[in-house]
Motif scaffolding. Structure first.
Motif, PDB file in Angstrom:
ATOM      1  N   VAL A  31      25.850 -79.103  38.690  1.00 41.02           N
ATOM      2  CA  VAL A  31      24.595 -78.950  39.420  1.00 41.02           C
ATOM      3  C   VAL A  31      24.572 -77.619  40.167  1.00 41.02           C
ATOM      4  O   VAL A  31      23.568 -76.898  40.151  1.00 41.02           O
ATOM      5  N   ALA A  32      25.683 -77.272  40.805  1.00 44.38           N
ATOM      6  CA  ALA A  32      25.744 -76.005  41.534  1.00 44.38           C
ATOM      7  C   ALA A  32      25.549 -74.822  40.584  1.00 44.38           C
ATOM      8  O   ALA A  32      24.850 -73.862  40.899  1.00 44.38           O
TER       9      ALA A  32
ATOM     10  N   GLY B   8      18.917 -81.255  46.183  1.00 48.99           N
ATOM     11  CA  GLY B   8      18.671 -82.696  46.221  1.00 48.99           C
ATOM     12  C   GLY B   8      19.632 -83.469  45.333  1.00 48.99           C
ATOM     13  O   GLY B   8      20.094 -84.551  45.694  1.00 48.99           O
ATOM     14  N   ALA B   9      19.955 -82.911  44.174  1.00 42.24           N
ATOM     15  CA  ALA B   9      20.902 -83.572  43.274  1.00 42.24           C
ATOM     16  C   ALA B   9      22.281 -83.662  43.900  1.00 42.24           C
ATOM     17  O   ALA B   9      22.947 -84.698  43.832  1.00 42.24           O
ATOM     18  N   VAL B  10      22.714 -82.581  44.510  1.00 40.45           N
ATOM     19  CA  VAL B  10      24.031 -82.597  45.168  1.00 40.45           C
ATOM     20  C   VAL B  10      24.032 -83.594  46.326  1.00 40.45           C
ATOM     21  O   VAL B  10      24.970 -84.380  46.485  1.00 40.45           O
ATOM     22  N   ALA B  11      22.978 -83.574  47.134  1.00 42.79           N
ATOM     23  CA  ALA B  11      22.894 -84.496  48.268  1.00 42.79           C
ATOM     24  C   ALA B  11      22.821 -85.946  47.781  1.00 42.79           C
ATOM     25  O   ALA B  11      23.495 -86.823  48.327  1.00 42.79           O
TER      26      ALA B  11
ATOM     27  N   GLY C 201      14.168 -83.618  45.926  1.00 43.70           N
ATOM     28  CA  GLY C 201      14.382 -82.225  46.324  1.00 43.70           C
ATOM     29  C   GLY C 201      13.439 -81.265  45.618  1.00 43.70           C
ATOM     30  O   GLY C 201      12.943 -80.309  46.208  1.00 43.70           O
ATOM     31  N   GLY C 202      13.182 -81.517  44.334  1.00 41.57           N
ATOM     32  CA  GLY C 202      12.257 -80.677  43.580  1.00 41.57           C
ATOM     33  C   GLY C 202      10.843 -80.746  44.117  1.00 41.57           C
ATOM     34  O   GLY C 202      10.161 -79.721  44.239  1.00 41.57           O
TER      35      GLY C 202
END
Length: 73
Positions: free
Chosen positions: A12-13, A39-42, A61-62
């Protein structure tokens, strides 16, 4: 944290860094991509690495990233 969670976060990063470097993206597109990555990481971190949490976090997040830089009329 297991190897699967580490791999997911690194993926993701990498995607966030790759998308944020696109020169021809508008500010709104760039913020949408960055918001989805963050948002994916969170979501992954908060849900213990579940796929549903990661995807849900990316979606939220998007949307937030998209709306933050929405042009005013």
């Amino acid at each position: 944290m297991n190897i699967k969670q580490i791999a997911m976060r690194l993926t993701v990063a990498g995607a966030v860094l790759g998308l944020s470097a696109c020169a021809n993206m508008s500010a709104q597109d760039r913020n949408t991509a960055i918001g989805a990555g963050v948002g994916a990481v969170a979501g992954s971190a908060l849900s213990g690495g579940s796929a549903l949490g990661t995807v849900g976090g990316a979606a939220v997040g998007g949307v937030i990233g998209n709306q933050v830089s929405k042009p005013t009329r």
